[in-house]
Design a protein around this motif. Structure first.
Motif, PDB file in Angstrom:
ATOM      1  N   THR A 112      98.395  16.880  38.222  1.00  0.00           N
ATOM      2  CA  THR A 112      98.112  18.203  37.653  1.00  0.00           C
ATOM      3  C   THR A 112      97.265  18.122  36.386  1.00  0.00           C
ATOM      4  OG1 THR A 112     100.257  18.133  36.493  1.00  0.00           O
ATOM      5  CG2 THR A 112     100.168  19.301  38.608  1.00  0.00           C
ATOM      6  N   ASP A 113      97.027  16.914  35.874  1.00  0.00           N
ATOM      7  CA  ASP A 113      96.095  16.759  34.750  1.00  0.00           C
ATOM      8  C   ASP A 113      94.654  16.982  35.183  1.00  0.00           C
ATOM      9  OD1 ASP A 113      98.033  16.254  32.900  1.00  0.00           O
ATOM     10  OD2 ASP A 113      97.903  14.074  33.045  1.00  0.00           O
ATOM     11  N   GLY A 114      94.390  16.830  36.484  1.00  0.00           N
ATOM     12  CA  GLY A 114      93.016  16.986  36.957  1.00  0.00           C
ATOM     13  C   GLY A 114      92.819  18.070  37.990  1.00  0.00           C
ATOM     14  N   TYR A 115      93.907  18.532  38.598  1.00  0.00           N
ATOM     15  CA  TYR A 115      93.795  19.506  39.684  1.00  0.00           C
ATOM     16  C   TYR A 115      94.869  20.573  39.567  1.00  0.00           C
ATOM     17  CZ  TYR A 115      90.919  15.747  41.502  1.00  0.00           C
ATOM     18  OH  TYR A 115      89.955  14.780  41.630  1.00  0.00           O
ATOM     19  N   ALA A 116      94.591  21.723  40.169  1.00  0.00           N
ATOM     20  CA  ALA A 116      95.542  22.822  40.166  1.00  0.00           C
ATOM     21  C   ALA A 116      96.765  22.442  41.000  1.00  0.00           C
ATOM     22  CB  ALA A 116      94.886  24.082  40.741  1.00  0.00           C
ATOM     23  N   PRO A 117      97.928  22.998  40.678  1.00  0.00           N
ATOM     24  CA  PRO A 117      99.147  22.645  41.411  1.00  0.00           C
ATOM     25  C   PRO A 117      99.029  22.796  42.920  1.00  0.00           C
ATOM     26  CG  PRO A 117      99.720  23.850  39.439  1.00  0.00           C
ATOM     27  CD  PRO A 117      98.224  23.891  39.532  1.00  0.00           C
ATOM     28  N   PHE A 118      98.426  23.879  43.403  1.00  0.00           N
ATOM     29  CA  PHE A 118      98.266  24.043  44.843  1.00  0.00           C
ATOM     30  C   PHE A 118      97.377  22.949  45.426  1.00  0.00           C
ATOM     31  CE2 PHE A 118      99.402  28.781  44.866  1.00  0.00           C
ATOM     32  CZ  PHE A 118     100.609  28.545  45.490  1.00  0.00           C
ATOM     33  N   GLN A 119      96.373  22.514  44.671  1.00  0.00           N
ATOM     34  CA  GLN A 119      95.494  21.445  45.153  1.00  0.00           C
ATOM     35  C   GLN A 119      96.247  20.115  45.212  1.00  0.00           C
ATOM     36  OE1 GLN A 119      92.390  21.818  42.229  1.00  0.00           O
ATOM     37  NE2 GLN A 119      91.275  23.377  43.396  1.00  0.00           N
ATOM     38  N   ALA A 122      88.292  14.157  39.375  1.00  0.00           N
ATOM     39  CA  ALA A 122      88.818  13.166  38.439  1.00  0.00           C
ATOM     40  C   ALA A 122      89.491  12.043  39.225  1.00  0.00           C
ATOM     41  CB  ALA A 122      89.802  13.830  37.482  1.00  0.00           C
ATOM     42  N   LEU A 123      89.100  10.809  38.951  1.00  0.00           N
ATOM     43  CA  LEU A 123      89.526   9.681  39.770  1.00  0.00           C
ATOM     44  C   LEU A 123      91.023   9.393  39.652  1.00  0.00           C
ATOM     45  CD1 LEU A 123      88.881   7.383  41.680  1.00  0.00           C
ATOM     46  CD2 LEU A 123      88.275   5.974  39.697  1.00  0.00           C
ATOM     47  N   VAL A 124      91.540   9.258  38.430  1.00  0.00           N
ATOM     48  CA  VAL A 124      92.945   8.885  38.263  1.00  0.00           C
ATOM     49  C   VAL A 124      93.882   9.945  38.846  1.00  0.00           C
ATOM     50  CG1 VAL A 124      94.770   8.395  36.583  1.00  0.00           C
ATOM     51  CG2 VAL A 124      92.496   7.389  36.284  1.00  0.00           C
ATOM     52  N   PRO A 125      93.681  11.241  38.555  1.00  0.00           N
ATOM     53  CA  PRO A 125      94.527  12.247  39.206  1.00  0.00           C
ATOM     54  C   PRO A 125      94.393  12.240  40.723  1.00  0.00           C
ATOM     55  CG  PRO A 125      93.476  13.195  37.282  1.00  0.00           C
ATOM     56  CD  PRO A 125      92.832  11.853  37.518  1.00  0.00           C
ATOM     57  N   LEU A 126      93.195  11.965  41.228  1.00  0.00           N
ATOM     58  CA  LEU A 126      92.994  11.918  42.675  1.00  0.00           C
ATOM     59  C   LEU A 126      93.776  10.764  43.296  1.00  0.00           C
ATOM     60  CD1 LEU A 126      91.600  13.005  45.197  1.00  0.00           C
ATOM     61  CD2 LEU A 126      89.648  11.528  44.671  1.00  0.00           C
ATOM     62  N   LEU A 127      93.747   9.616  42.634  1.00  0.00           N
ATOM     63  CA  LEU A 127      94.525   8.468  43.115  1.00  0.00           C
ATOM     64  C   LEU A 127      96.017   8.757  43.059  1.00  0.00           C
ATOM     65  CD1 LEU A 127      92.560   5.506  41.461  1.00  0.00           C
ATOM     66  CD2 LEU A 127      92.522   6.214  43.863  1.00  0.00           C
ATOM     67  N   ALA A 128      96.436   9.499  42.023  1.00  0.00           N
ATOM     68  CA  ALA A 128      97.847   9.871  41.913  1.00  0.00           C
ATOM     69  C   ALA A 128      98.263  10.768  43.073  1.00  0.00           C
ATOM     70  CB  ALA A 128      98.098  10.566  40.575  1.00  0.00           C
TER      71      ALA A 128
END
Length: 310
Positions: A45-52, A228-234
């Motif tokens: 959620t640091d890089g993307y909306a909760p629904f995403q 964002a790479l790190v949030p995406l990996l998370a």
């Protein structure tokens, strides 16, 4: 089943010892995966909306189960009525709680979200007393329920007037935890004895939850301008490990050691979630949080005790 929990003896065969070690390792892995899920939600959620975050989680999780079904050559269940019930289960057990936890962690620490998750057995007992006539209360279970909710009040700092607590985020996390037993009671009433494998049913359920989020997400969020790479990996780890692999581990444990032992993983999740949040994310920890968590887990354990039939 008693041989699984008993300490190994000298007469145990090497193969038996390896099997015992194997399920314990998988039990530990499942505890760690689900415990770290709350940290991964926070990072996502640091890089993307909760629904995403929820949609990505479901996409990766569904992909793992579809791959497992392909390897085992299993097909999705059939029947419009069955899929209708599965759609409700997908909403209650996946789409709704996953989204609520993601939204809650916008304003509360992952440690608190993990502890709120541990209240599911408490909500489950309350609901079972209302919805399942065969599930009768005992003094021990009622005492466990009262103790569990006392632990919740301790975690939330009720004696301080809930000072510094984000009420909305906490309420969302508790509602997510409440959604799980509602979903399981619904599944028990509508999907028991369908003749389909757990893998096929869960694969179909996650697929439906993915479709639900795919419809909802574009209505409430915009397409990210950059990824964002790190949030995406998370999010990828949250889905592939925390949803897909975790489900496979869970069903394997239930089949090998039984549901009673397998469900004990619930009591390790908040411990790991708290440790991960403090050690990795640097979240603050007041004394009331671990003390309250111990009380919650003790109460939850007591609610699971049932009198043996004579």
């Amino acid at each position: 089943m008693s041989t699984i929990t008993a300490p190994p003896t000298r007469s145990a065969s090497p193969a038996r010892a390896r099997a015992r070690l194997d399920w314990r390792l998988r039990f530990a892995a499942l505890s760690a995966i689900w415990g770290f899920s709350f940290l991964l939600i926070k990072v996502g959620t640091d890089g993307y909306a909760p629904f995403q975050v929820t949609l990505g989680r479901l996409v990766f999780g569904t992909a793992v189960l579809m791959a497992a079904m392909a390897v085992k050559r299993q097909r999705l269940p059939r029947g419009a009525r069955l899929w209708g019930h599965m759609a409700v289960a997908a909403f209650l057990l996946n789409a709704l709680p996953f989204s609520l936890f993601a939204y809650s962690e916008l304003t509360i620490p992952s440690t608190l979200a993990g502890i709120c998750n541990a209240t599911s057995p408490l909500w489950g007992m309350v609901l079972s007393l209302v919805a399942l006539s065969e599930d009768r209360p005992t003094r021990v279970r009622v005492a466990g329920l009262a103790l569990g909710f006392l632990g919740v009040l301790t975690v939330l700092g009720a004696w301080q007037g809930f000072h510094g607590l984000d009420a909305k985020g906490t309420a969302l996390a508790l509602l997510a935890s409440f959604s799980y037993p509602v979903g399981w009671i619904y599944v028990r009433r509508t999907l028991a004895g369908t003749g389909n494998s757990h893998l096929a049913m869960t694969g179909g359920q996650l697929l439906l939850a993915t479709v639900q989020l795919a419809v909802v997400t574009p209505l409430f969020t915009d397409v990210p301008r950059h990824f964002a790479l790190v949030p995406l990996l998370a999010v990828a780890a949250l889905g592939a490990l925390g949803t897909g692999l975790a489900v496979l581990l869970q069903y394997g444990l239930v089949a090998e050691v039984g549901p009673t032992t397998a469900q004990m993983v619930t009591y390790f999740i908040p411990v790991i979630a708290t440790a991960a949040g403090v050690a990795i994310l640097g979240e603050s920890l007041h004394w009331s949080t671990p003390v309250g968590a111990v009380i919650v887990l003790t109460g939850a354990a007591l609610t699971q005790i049932r009198m043996k039939r004579s």
